[in-house]
Design an enzyme around this catalytic site. Structure first.
Site, PDB file in Angstrom:
ATOM      1  N   ARG A 296       0.822  -1.206   0.000  1.00  0.00           N
ATOM      2  CA  ARG A 296       0.000   0.000   0.000  1.00  0.00           C
ATOM      3  C   ARG A 296       0.859   1.259   0.000  1.00  0.00           C
ATOM      4  O   ARG A 296       0.534   2.246  -0.663  1.00  0.00           O
ATOM      5  CB  ARG A 296      -0.949  -0.019   1.203  1.00  0.00           C
ATOM      6  CG  ARG A 296      -2.100  -0.987   0.998  1.00  0.00           C
ATOM      7  CD  ARG A 296      -2.926  -1.220   2.237  1.00  0.00           C
ATOM      8  NE  ARG A 296      -4.048  -2.102   1.921  1.00  0.00           N
ATOM      9  CZ  ARG A 296      -4.852  -2.644   2.811  1.00  0.00           C
ATOM     10  NH1 ARG A 296      -4.660  -2.403   4.107  1.00  0.00           N
ATOM     11  NH2 ARG A 296      -5.840  -3.436   2.437  1.00  0.00           N
ATOM     12  N   TYR A 440      -6.180  -1.184  -6.745  1.00  0.00           N
ATOM     13  CA  TYR A 440      -5.576  -2.381  -6.139  1.00  0.00           C
ATOM     14  C   TYR A 440      -4.933  -2.104  -4.781  1.00  0.00           C
ATOM     15  O   TYR A 440      -4.756  -0.962  -4.399  1.00  0.00           O
ATOM     16  CB  TYR A 440      -4.641  -3.115  -7.085  1.00  0.00           C
ATOM     17  CG  TYR A 440      -3.432  -2.427  -7.662  1.00  0.00           C
ATOM     18  CD1 TYR A 440      -2.910  -1.234  -7.193  1.00  0.00           C
ATOM     19  CD2 TYR A 440      -2.764  -3.042  -8.729  1.00  0.00           C
ATOM     20  CE1 TYR A 440      -1.785  -0.678  -7.742  1.00  0.00           C
ATOM     21  CE2 TYR A 440      -1.627  -2.480  -9.296  1.00  0.00           C
ATOM     22  CZ  TYR A 440      -1.148  -1.306  -8.803  1.00  0.00           C
ATOM     23  OH  TYR A 440      -0.028  -0.748  -9.359  1.00  0.00           O
ATOM     24  N   GLU A 441      -4.653  -3.188  -4.070  1.00  0.00           N
ATOM     25  CA  GLU A 441      -4.191  -3.134  -2.668  1.00  0.00           C
ATOM     26  C   GLU A 441      -5.195  -2.435  -1.755  1.00  0.00           C
ATOM     27  O   GLU A 441      -4.826  -1.739  -0.813  1.00  0.00           O
ATOM     28  CB  GLU A 441      -2.814  -2.462  -2.562  1.00  0.00           C
ATOM     29  CG  GLU A 441      -1.744  -3.089  -3.412  1.00  0.00           C
ATOM     30  CD  GLU A 441      -1.647  -4.592  -3.229  1.00  0.00           C
ATOM     31  OE1 GLU A 441      -2.012  -5.104  -2.164  1.00  0.00           O
ATOM     32  OE2 GLU A 441      -1.202  -5.274  -4.170  1.00  0.00           O
ATOM     33  N   GLY A 442      -6.465  -2.655  -2.035  1.00  0.00           N
ATOM     34  CA  GLY A 442      -7.526  -2.050  -1.245  1.00  0.00           C
ATOM     35  C   GLY A 442      -8.006  -0.776  -1.897  1.00  0.00           C
ATOM     36  O   GLY A 442      -7.304   0.240  -1.881  1.00  0.00           O
TER      37      GLY A 442
END
Length: 597
Positions: A296, A440-442
């Protein structure tokens, strides 16, 4: 054709004069990072970014990756050779534990290098970036045997790594995952299931790919409490450390994507693949979060990186494109028109991007320094507080920097007019590449919910109170500094808005959680504005001190102060709008019934 030049001097100013990183020479690895070493590393990293990574950027976008009938994947022309040069330079292990072949240099230096590589070629930089995240997870949670088996080859770049979370029915809500792990009685497990959106899942640049896979052991509890983490290599690793037979893992297809075409985003099929448990049973998310948090921060860095390279090219075009006359009279009388950079609206775009880039760079390096303290300090209380600060800042860095990174790629594209919509100019690629970083990555909406729903209240709000205190103390300590009064006044106003929004949540979100959800996006960006404003205040003070000393490039420091003033005059006032929206609550947002949409 686009171009890129690594902002080395700006990085050095932030590290040396703003963050004064030499203060931390008591931490492991910092003594080896003297100013001359840091500058040498950054200049070489800039050269690699400009000469190795950047020339492959448009190639990767145009060619993409190709999956063959046997499930293997070929990366774009030049990628394999470029990765060899990256490996030869020892870049993979720059900030990693020397016990496994790394150089042990500060994470803050690794972060600075990563910006250059991501600006030059975001899709290419993801291959080593994911590997470094996998290395971190194994280093923290792996057994000694797992560390010795995998880390040395990963540090050298001989083997690469991935993270496998998402399934077709299961993205954010990992408790729904179905991939199963069956114990074999010898310490191994058979892994069966399908994962999607796996970046760098299959390629031709390394001898082995070490997949970190979330799966549920047979009989484990439902939901997130029953998830475990496994190492599943593409090829088995023999007792002597050599690569053995193919494991039961294959690339089913490559996703057809909007951007980052040079990265092989794969559907991965696991058919009785042999894996070994990382950490404890049913505690896989804890182990994976080591990698996810690094990822992140890396994705936030991608937002900054794309904003920077898009800005550089927009400036070049704005200086060269002749169109119209300045509103205050001709600036280039020898030409039939003035370059568009003379127009205020063009300047509005360019200054908005620039003021974000220079503050964003400081913000992420400041955060990386806190990570170094968290992981290297012998003062346990100091380390714990900095770890909590990193947890608090992670969703802000990821969400704000990627939202703004995309916005600014679009703004930079706008500078080109119709040419910005034509592929050969390169700006379309930056817009397309930047878009995934918000997802992406949350996804960024999840980052905002994480910030408001979990991070603010952790340990009684200790981290957010520490942030408030640090910013408030800076304003208080510089009250008598007349040169800083304008900047601290605006920073304090933004901080007051952030504190008021925080208190509003305390008073209104417990009884009605939808109030928190409705205001979370605004709160994340309000927090980001205050953090960026703090970075500008720090940079302004450092620039004023350098001017007083008569040291360095006067024009550079004058430009710093001018850009800071623009940020506080034109960007920082948005804190009031965010607070106003937060304070309205969720009623109007949730008023219309579902079937009316």
């Amino acid at each position: 054709m686009p171009s890129y030049s690594a902002p080395i001097d700006d990085t050095l100013f932030i590290l040396n004069d703003v963050l004064k990183y030499e203060r931390f020479n008591n931490l492991p690895g910092f003594a080896d990072a003297s100013p001359d070493i840091v500058e040498a590393v950054l200049r070489e990293a800039g050269r690699v970014a400009e000469e190795v990574f950047f020339p492959l950027n448009q190639v990767g976008d145009q060619e993409g990756c190709v999956r063959h009938d046997d499930g293997s994947v070929t990366t774009p022309k030049g990628f394999k050779e470029g990765f060899e040069k990256y490996k030869e330079g020892g870049w993979m292990g720059l900030g990693f534990d020397p016990e496994y072949g790394g150089q042990g240099l500060p994470y803050v230096l690794h972060t600075a290098v990563s910006e250059y590589l991501s600006s030059a070629n975001m899709a290419f930089a993801m291959y080593p970036g994911l590997t470094q995240g996998a290395m971190a997870a194994i280093h923290v949670h792996g057994t000694d045997e797992q560390k010795q088996t995998y880390l040395p080859n990963m540090v050298e770049g001989i083997w690469t790594g991935t993270m496998n979370l998402t399934e077709p029915h299961c993205g954010t809500d990992l408790g729904l995952l179905r991939t199963k792990a069956v114990p074999q009685g010898d310490g191994t497990y058979k892994i069966t299931g399908q994962k999607i959106f796996i970046s760098a899942g299959e390629h031709d640049m390394s001898d082995n790919i070490i997949h970190l896979v979330l799966a549920r052991i047979e009989g484990a509890p439902e939901g997130v409490k029953g998830i475990s983490l496994f190492i599943v290599p593409k090829f088995a690793v023999n007792d002597d450390g050599s690569v053995g037979d193919a494991n039961g893992v294959s690339c089913g297809s490559i996703e057809e994507k909007m951007g980052i075409h040079g990265n092989s985003t794969c559907v991965m099929n696991y058919d009785d693949a042999v894996g070994t448990l990382v950490g404890e049973e049913n505690k896989g998310l804890k182990a994976m979060f080591i990698m996810m948090n690094e990822a992140r921060l890396g994705v936030g860095l991608q937002g900054l990186a794309i904003s920077e390279v898009a800005y550089q090219n927009a400036v070049t075009y704005a200086k060269e494109r002749i169109q119209g006359r300045s509103l205050s009279g001709a600036k280039h009388e020898d030409k039939k028109a003035d370059p568009i950079i003379v127009h205020p609206d063009v300047r509005r775009n360019l200054m908005t991007i620039r003021s974000f880039n220079e503050a964003g760079r400081a913000f992420i390096l400041w955060a990386a320094l806190k990570s170094d303290i968290a992981h290297r300090s012998e003062d346990k209380d100091d380390a714990a507080l900095n770890e909590e600060m990193m947890g608090l800042l992670t969703p802000v860095i990821k969400g704000v920097l990627t939202d703004k990174g995309f916005d600014h790629a679009v703004m930079a594209q706008q500078m080109y007019g119709g040419h910005g919509y034509i592929e050969e100019w390169g700006m379309s690629q930056y817009v397309r590449d930047a878009r995934i970083a918000m997802i992406y990555e949350g996804a960024n909406g999840i980052q905002a919910l994480d910030l408001v729903g979990r991070k603010l209240g952790m340990n009684g709000g200790r981290a957010v109170q520490a942030f408030f205190k640090e910013v408030g103390d800076f304003c208080q300590d510089n009250r008598e500094n007349e040169e800083l009064t304008f900047f601290t006044k605006h920073l304090k106003k933004g901080l007051n808005d952030l504190q008021a929004a925080t208190m509003w949540f305390v008073q209104n979100a417990m009884a009605k959680p939808e109030n928190a959800g409705a205001g979370s996006h605004d709160y994340m960006h309000l927090f980001g504005l205050v953090a960026l404003g703090y970075m500008w205040a720090l940079q302004t003070k450092a620039a004023q001190e350098k001017l007083a000393e008569g040291a360095g490039d006067k024009q550079y420091f004058d430009n710093k102060i001018a850009t800071s003033r623009f940020f506080f005059e034109r960007v920082m006032p948005e804190t009031s709008a965010h607070l106003a929206r937060i304070s309205t609550g969720a009623d109007s947002m949730m008023a219309i019934p579902e079937d009316a949409f």
